[in-house]
Each structure stands twice: as structure tokens, then as C-alpha cells.
Design an enzyme around this catalytic site. Sequence first.
Site, PDB file in Angstrom:
ATOM      1  N   HIS A   1     -10.171  15.708  49.124  1.00 42.18           N
ATOM      2  CA  HIS A   1      -8.994  14.973  48.673  1.00 42.18           C
ATOM      3  C   HIS A   1      -8.393  15.549  47.399  1.00 42.18           C
ATOM      4  CE1 HIS A   1      -9.883  11.017  51.077  1.00 42.18           C
ATOM      5  NE2 HIS A   1      -9.562  12.049  51.836  1.00 42.18           N
TER       6      HIS A   1
ATOM      7  N   ASN B   1      -5.176   8.895  64.367  1.00 44.25           N
ATOM      8  CA  ASN B   1      -4.898  10.332  64.452  1.00 44.25           C
ATOM      9  C   ASN B   1      -3.414  10.651  64.566  1.00 44.25           C
ATOM     10  OD1 ASN B   1      -7.581  11.096  64.253  1.00 44.25           O
ATOM     11  ND2 ASN B   1      -7.920  11.033  66.469  1.00 44.25           N
TER      12      ASN B   1
ATOM     13  N   ARG C   1      -8.027  18.143  56.994  1.00 45.76           N
ATOM     14  CA  ARG C   1      -8.168  16.798  57.571  1.00 45.76           C
ATOM     15  C   ARG C   1      -8.364  16.867  59.086  1.00 45.76           C
ATOM     16  NH1 ARG C   1      -3.893  12.326  58.665  1.00 45.76           N
ATOM     17  NH2 ARG C   1      -5.202  10.458  58.834  1.00 45.76           N
TER      18      ARG C   1
END
Length: 333
Positions: free
Chosen positions: A200, A102, A73
Site C-alpha cells: 500500500h 474484483n 493488487r
Amino acid sequence: MVYKMINVPVEANYLQKPTFLVLILVLGLFPCYIHGFSFEFYALSCPGVEFVVRDAVRSAASTDPTVPGKLLRLLFHDCFVNGCDASVLVEGDGTEKADPANKSLGGFEVIETAKRELELFCPGTVSCADILALAARDAVVMAGGPDIQMPTGRKDGMVSMISNVRPNIVDTSFTVDDMAKIFSSKGLSLTDLVILSGAHTIGSAHCNAFSDRFQVSSKGNLTSVDSSLDKDYAEKLAKKCASSTSETVNFDPKTAFSFDNQYYKNLMEKKGLLQTDSVLFNDQRTKNLIEQFASDLNSFYGGWSESFLKLSSIGVKTDGEGEVRQICSRING
């Protein structure tokens, strides 16, 4: 000089193709030398760089199985904003890292660990951008996914601005068209979107990223559900998120820490955690690819190898465009 891209059908069974065909694919995507970006960039200056990075990832992942998902990620959030230049690692007010999107990023300590060790053996040589790209590649390997030879030679960016974040990242409310537009601006196709969404298959999300897909009454009962979300799955999510929206849930409820094709099978069962996952199966332009990857792990791995190389090469800065930071969290000077 113009280099030709070699296009290989995503349905090809990559893992059963001769090695020389895979090499042709890689060389077609990334010629051996483009302004200092190459497969053997550190061969003389720091030959142990890949070993050091992989060891840092392995060590961290051995004690925390969530590390691979975090590193993957982290690379996405770096490369999509101002290119793969480690600008997301820079700390301080007004930097990319300060954006609320973030705040939940992780894996920074792995990059810093590798950087500290490399500074001992090869001071001022290996960029944080290369460390991050290699670490994300190794994260996939640690989770059981395919290994990929990667070009290096990225330089670290000298700008990190919070204002650059939101226009360049995918929001959880995005449609396929919205996502395709962002991906296209980075040189990535609709096929790349489906393949890279397969990230994912590992990792997790906070409840506030998907809790608007269902409603819960004051008594804790599920009262309405997003029609693209399996009702039983939604009930489990509602219970998990009942105590706090800051709770985290694994993207893949079945093989949470394995880099496999279960993500695509989940989508077919209406168990995509985020809305941006579910919409991929509900759109005819992307549905067939999801069905293909769900039924053929090798096809997904082959597609991943190509799309990941493209992702990790977005907006690469080379000589004259960036620097090699002494500390990843701080721009030199």
C-alpha cells in the site's frame, strides 16, 4: 522430498549482505527444481520472456503511473483465490473477475499485451500466471523498489468461480486476527502480513472502501472520526470523497508512486487509509515491525523480497494441474 526453509531475521540489513547470502535465502525458499517450477524454466523454450514482460510494464507505467499499483493488487487477488494461476483474469459470468470485490481491479491490458507478444515468439509456451507474477515483480521495480529473481513454470488454472472469492480475500473491516487467519491459510505468517501490507505504499482505493471511518454532516462538516485516523487527514479524505464514493484516493498521500517505506511512517502518524492498515499499528504483535520498517528502508526491502516470493508461489499449479492459455481471459477448449 522435503526441502528446508531458511529463515532470515526481518531486521537484517539485506541490501548490505553479500550476494551469496541472498542467493542462499532464495534457494532455501525455492529449490531450483520442484515439479517443473524453477528459476530457468524458460531458458530454452522462451529465453526472452522476462524482457518482454518488463518492457510491457515499463511502457504502460511510462504513460500511467497508477499501473504498478494495479498490477501488484491484481497478483494479490489472483494468488489468494485458488493460488497463483491467473484465474482472476478469466472473463465471464460466474468467474472470479465478476465478483464485486474484483470490479475495480486493473492492469489486465498489460498482461494481455505481454501475452500477445510472447505468443508471436514462443506460441503456447508462457503461461498467463507466470506473466502476471513477473509483471507484479516488475511493477515494484518500476516504482523504485527491489528487483527479485523469480522462479517460473506456473500453469494457468482451468477453474475460475465467483464463489471462491469472498472466503479468501481480506475485507476492509477485518481485524488483525481476521487477516492473520486468511494469511495463515495461504502459508503466510504475521510478519508476511505486515510486510505485504507495505504494498500500500503505491496504489489507491475507492472512497467506499474507507468512508465509513468518518461521518459528514449535511453541511459537509466532519462530525465524527475513527479514533485511529488523524483528524486533519480525515477532513481531507472527506472533502475528496464528498462528490462521489467512486472517487479514488492514493494509499500514500506523500510519495504515492514510489515503492518506499513511507506507508509505515504514515501508519505511525495515524494516516493509514484503510481500517486494515490502521489496525496493524494498534496491535502490539505488529506495531514493532511497523516501527522497524518505518525507520529502515533496507529492512523493508529485504523482508519484501522474501515475502513476495512466498506470495507469488501460493498454490502454484504445474504439469498435469493446469494449462497454458492461448488467451489470458479465456480458458482453453
